[in-house]
Every structure is written in structure tokens, then in C-alpha cells.
Write a protein that holds these residues in place. Structure first.
Motif, short mmCIF file in Angstrom:
data_model
loop_
_atom_site.label_atom_id
_atom_site.label_comp_id
_atom_site.label_asym_id
_atom_site.label_seq_id
_atom_site.Cartn_x
_atom_site.Cartn_y
_atom_site.Cartn_z
N ARG A 121 2.08 6.02 -8.70
CA ARG A 121 0.95 5.10 -8.86
C ARG A 121 -0.31 5.79 -9.38
O ARG A 121 -1.08 5.21 -10.12
CB ARG A 121 0.67 4.37 -7.53
CG ARG A 121 1.71 3.31 -7.26
CD ARG A 121 1.49 2.62 -5.93
NE ARG A 121 2.50 1.58 -5.73
CZ ARG A 121 2.59 0.82 -4.64
NH1 ARG A 121 1.72 0.98 -3.66
NH2 ARG A 121 3.53 -0.10 -4.53
N LYS A 122 -0.51 7.05 -8.97
CA LYS A 122 -1.66 7.81 -9.49
C LYS A 122 -1.56 7.95 -11.00
O LYS A 122 -2.55 7.79 -11.73
CB LYS A 122 -1.71 9.20 -8.83
CG LYS A 122 -2.27 9.17 -7.42
CD LYS A 122 -2.65 10.57 -6.95
CE LYS A 122 -3.18 10.56 -5.52
NZ LYS A 122 -2.12 10.48 -4.51
N SER A 125 -2.13 4.49 -12.67
CA SER A 125 -3.53 4.05 -12.70
C SER A 125 -4.33 4.86 -13.74
O SER A 125 -5.20 4.31 -14.41
CB SER A 125 -4.18 4.08 -11.32
OG SER A 125 -4.17 5.37 -10.81
N GLN A 126 -3.98 6.13 -13.90
CA GLN A 126 -4.62 6.95 -14.94
C GLN A 126 -4.26 6.41 -16.33
O GLN A 126 -5.10 6.30 -17.22
CB GLN A 126 -4.18 8.41 -14.80
CG GLN A 126 -4.95 9.38 -15.69
CD GLN A 126 -6.46 9.35 -15.48
OE1 GLN A 126 -6.94 9.53 -14.36
NE2 GLN A 126 -7.23 9.09 -16.53
N VAL A 128 -3.37 3.36 -17.13
CA VAL A 128 -4.07 2.08 -17.34
C VAL A 128 -5.53 2.35 -17.74
O VAL A 128 -6.05 1.75 -18.68
CB VAL A 128 -4.00 1.18 -16.08
CG1 VAL A 128 -4.87 -0.06 -16.23
CG2 VAL A 128 -2.55 0.76 -15.81
N ALA A 129 -6.17 3.27 -17.04
CA ALA A 129 -7.57 3.62 -17.35
C ALA A 129 -7.71 4.15 -18.78
O ALA A 129 -8.66 3.83 -19.48
CB ALA A 129 -8.09 4.65 -16.35
N ILE A 141 1.93 -2.28 -14.29
CA ILE A 141 1.29 -2.64 -13.01
C ILE A 141 2.26 -3.41 -12.10
O ILE A 141 2.54 -2.95 -10.99
CB ILE A 141 -0.06 -3.37 -13.24
CG1 ILE A 141 -1.04 -2.41 -13.95
CG2 ILE A 141 -0.66 -3.84 -11.91
CD1 ILE A 141 -2.33 -3.05 -14.45
N TYR A 145 3.52 -2.05 -8.53
CA TYR A 145 2.69 -2.57 -7.43
C TYR A 145 3.16 -3.91 -6.90
O TYR A 145 2.41 -4.60 -6.22
CB TYR A 145 1.23 -2.70 -7.89
CG TYR A 145 0.53 -1.38 -8.09
CD1 TYR A 145 -0.21 -0.80 -7.07
CD2 TYR A 145 0.61 -0.71 -9.31
CE1 TYR A 145 -0.86 0.41 -7.25
CE2 TYR A 145 -0.04 0.51 -9.50
CZ TYR A 145 -0.76 1.07 -8.47
OH TYR A 145 -1.40 2.26 -8.65
N ASP A 153 -5.47 -2.54 -4.19
CA ASP A 153 -4.82 -1.53 -5.05
C ASP A 153 -4.76 -2.03 -6.49
O ASP A 153 -4.87 -1.25 -7.44
CB ASP A 153 -3.37 -1.26 -4.61
CG ASP A 153 -3.27 -0.74 -3.19
OD1 ASP A 153 -4.17 0.03 -2.79
OD2 ASP A 153 -2.31 -1.09 -2.48
N LEU A 157 -7.16 -1.98 -11.25
CA LEU A 157 -6.35 -1.77 -12.45
C LEU A 157 -6.49 -2.96 -13.39
O LEU A 157 -6.62 -2.81 -14.61
CB LEU A 157 -4.87 -1.58 -12.07
CG LEU A 157 -4.56 -0.44 -11.10
CD1 LEU A 157 -3.08 -0.35 -10.84
CD2 LEU A 157 -5.06 0.89 -11.65
#
Length: 321
Positions: A121-122, A125-126, A128-129, A141, A145, A153, A157
Motif C-alpha cells: 500500500r505504501k 499510494s506513492q 498514485v501521488a 486503489i 484497498y 486510508d 488517494l
């Protein structure tokens, strides 16, 4: 939906072949050959011309060109590579421990599973950013998730995604997930569940108001659920005299198997099911896409904790009494 699968076949002539068709948005596809077993290419179809170069007759080594979403997919796969290898290693250990019925090892591997999930997930999320305009980021996602997650959480995102990506089918799916998670967030009143007991009576979760209730989602066919059951039995024995009970919702489809598991595992509390398997009404209502899952509800029906497994459940219940 996920069930709208289309199949098409084409013949290879002079080492080339061509498929054509219509898709409105990037769609998962798999390319296989009837002559080659256990070798396939998983990729995305998207509007435009996509080229696929197959080297040494191995689909797994194919190179996909002319497609943004496939380039992003390759990038994400590269980012996830160390985690995927860790996950694979854990799966192999898991299989051998399951064969040997080594519960202590299985429990420790379960904990590793959660570590793998968090690490994955880390990276997601990076990604996605870094790629707010990416349809592949939006697909990642729900892939990561849709279980053991909270609105808190997923919302950050979703917020990062561009308006264009939010308006796609993948974007709408994330929005829907967040809406479900918000309804069953800690602090909310638990939605009511009304299904049938093994002997055909109708029973509601709200009938148990006035006690602490662990709402337990499980199934007779789910190995990790069955291994978690002794922990539940232990917690029930310890705390059932102190205003605590369990309300188990089964994702079974066969009543006989469900009843046998209840008897075999000595689960002496309330049980319900609609015998619809993964289509159990609670799956959409609570966003349950992985079992075992559980929700701890206080005497007024408020959600106070979630997914308490092993020792965590006993520790939480001890802190309440």
C-alpha cells in the motif's frame, strides 16, 4: 462489471495476428495460445493501436507498445517487484505449513501477510501521488484497498486523482468504496443485519443490543477463518458472562457444510447466513471482500474496533471490562 467476460480467437499468419474491437476505457485482457500451457500475457486494452511483440514464443516475455496504461502497468509492476517476491515466498511457506497443519507458523505468516499488505500500500499510494492522471493508478486503489481498509486510508488517494480520472468507471468505483467505508467507520452505528439462522429462524444483529457484540464474517470453506475459530471460542468462553457475545455471518452456500463447521468448531453463539457465498448481502453493505473479518460493536450498537484477530481480540475485550 467483473462478470462481462468476452472471448475472441484469431489465427496467426506469417507470424502476425490482429484483433480489433471497441472499448470505452482501459480493460484487462489476457492473451493465450491453445498450444502453450501456463503461459499468458495479462495486459490492458485501451482505445487506439496497441502493438504486442512476442519474443521466443513466450507470452510472459511479450512487449506491449503504443499504450500509456500498459507502460504505467509495467512501471507499477517494477515498483512492486520486491514486494511481489516477498509475497510469493510467504505463499510458499504458507502452503507447506498448511500441509503440515503447523498452526503456530500459519499464524505468524498471517502477520507477515499484513506486513506485505502495508508495504504494498505504501508503494501504491506513492504511485498514485506520482501519477494523478493515470487510469492504472485509479485501478490500483480498489485492487489494494477493497479489504481491511478504512475511508481514511482511501480518501487521500482519491483526492489526488485528476477530475478526468475521477469521472471514469475506476474513479466511480473508488468513490463508492469510500461511501461504504464511511457508513461502517469506527464511531458509526452499525447497520443492521437480518438473515436466517441454521434452523431457519430470522435473526437480527439489533436483537443483541445491550451487549458487546463481535460481528464475525467467515465461511466453512475458508481455511484462515477455521484457524481463527479457536481464538474466538477462547474469547467467548472468557467474556461471554460479561455482556459479550458473537454474531457470526457465514459466506457459505451449502447449509450442511455450514452446520457441520459450526458443530465441529464448537461455535456456540448466534449464526446467520443468506447462503449466497460472496454475494452475501453484507459484502456490499459493509465492504467485506476478504474473510475472516470482524467488527466489534458496543452495547449501544456503535462500532468501536475492527479486524481483531488472535491475541488482539482478548486484549481489546479485557480493556472494556
Amino acid at each position: 462489471g467483473d462478470d462481462d467476460k468476452l472471448q475472441d480467437t484469431v489465427q496467426v499468419k506469417n507470424s502476425t495476428f490482429e484483433f480489433s474491437g471497441k472499448v470505452n476505457q482501459p480493460t484487462k485482457a489476457v492473451l493465450t495460445s491453445p498450444g502453450i500451457k501456463q503461459d499468458y500475457l495479462q495486459f490492458y486494452l485501451e482505445p487506439g493501436d496497441i502493438s504486442i511483440l512476442i519474443k521466443d514464443l513466450k507470452f510472459a516475455h511479450a512487449v506491449v507498445g503504443g499504450s500509456t496504461v500498459n507502460e504505467e502497468d509495467n512501471l507499477l509492476k517494477d515498483n512492486l517487484k520486491p514486494i511481489s517476491e516477498w509475497e510469493e515466498k510467504n505463499m510458499k511457506l504458507y502452503e507447506s505449513a498448511a500441509k503440515e497443519k503447523n498452526n503456530a507458523v500459519l499464524d505468524s505468516l498471517n502477520d507477515v501477510d499484513f506486513e506485505v499488505m502495508d508495504s504494498k500500500r505504501k508503494i501504491i499510494s506513492q504511485f498514485v501521488a506520482d501519477h494523478p492522471d493515470s487510469y492504472r493508478a485509479a485501478l490500483a486503489i480498489p485492487e489494494n484497498y477493497s479489504y481491511y481498509a478504512e475511508a481514511t486510508d482511501v480518501e487521500p488517494l482519491y483526492a489526488v486523482l485528476s477530475p478526468e480520472v475521477k469521472s471514469t468507471a475506476a474513479g466511480e468505483k473508488i468513490k463508492k468504496m469510500i461511501d461504504v467505508y464511511k457508513k461502517v467507520a469506527i464511531g458509526q452505528t452499525v447497520p443492521d443485519i437480518r438473515q436466517e439462522t441454521p434452523d431457519g429462524q430470522s435473526l437480527s444483529l439489533s436483537d443483541l443490543r445491550g451487549k458487546y457484540v463481535l460481528v464475525d464474517f467467515w465461511a466453512s470453506w475458508c481455511g484462515p477463518c477455521r484457524r481463527e475459530n479457536p481464538n474466538l471460542v477462547n474469547a467467548y468462553k472468557q467474556f461471554n458472562g460479561k455482556d459479550f457475545t458473537v454474531f457470526s455471518v457465514s459466506y457459505d452456500t451449502r447449509k450442511d457444510r455450514w452446520q457441520k463447521a459450526i458443530a465441529d468448531d464448537k461455535l456456540t453463539w448466534s449464526h446467520v447466513s443468506d447462503l449466497e457465498g460472496w454475494k452475501n448481502a453484507t459484502s456490499d453493505q459493509f465492504g467485506i471482500k476478504a474473510i475472516p473479518s470482524n467488527i466489534l460493536v458496543d452495547k449501544d450498537g456503535k462500532i468501536i474496533a475492527k479486524n481483531l484477530f488472535g491475541k488482539k481480540l482478548v486484549e481489546e475485550l479485557a480493556s472494556l471490562n
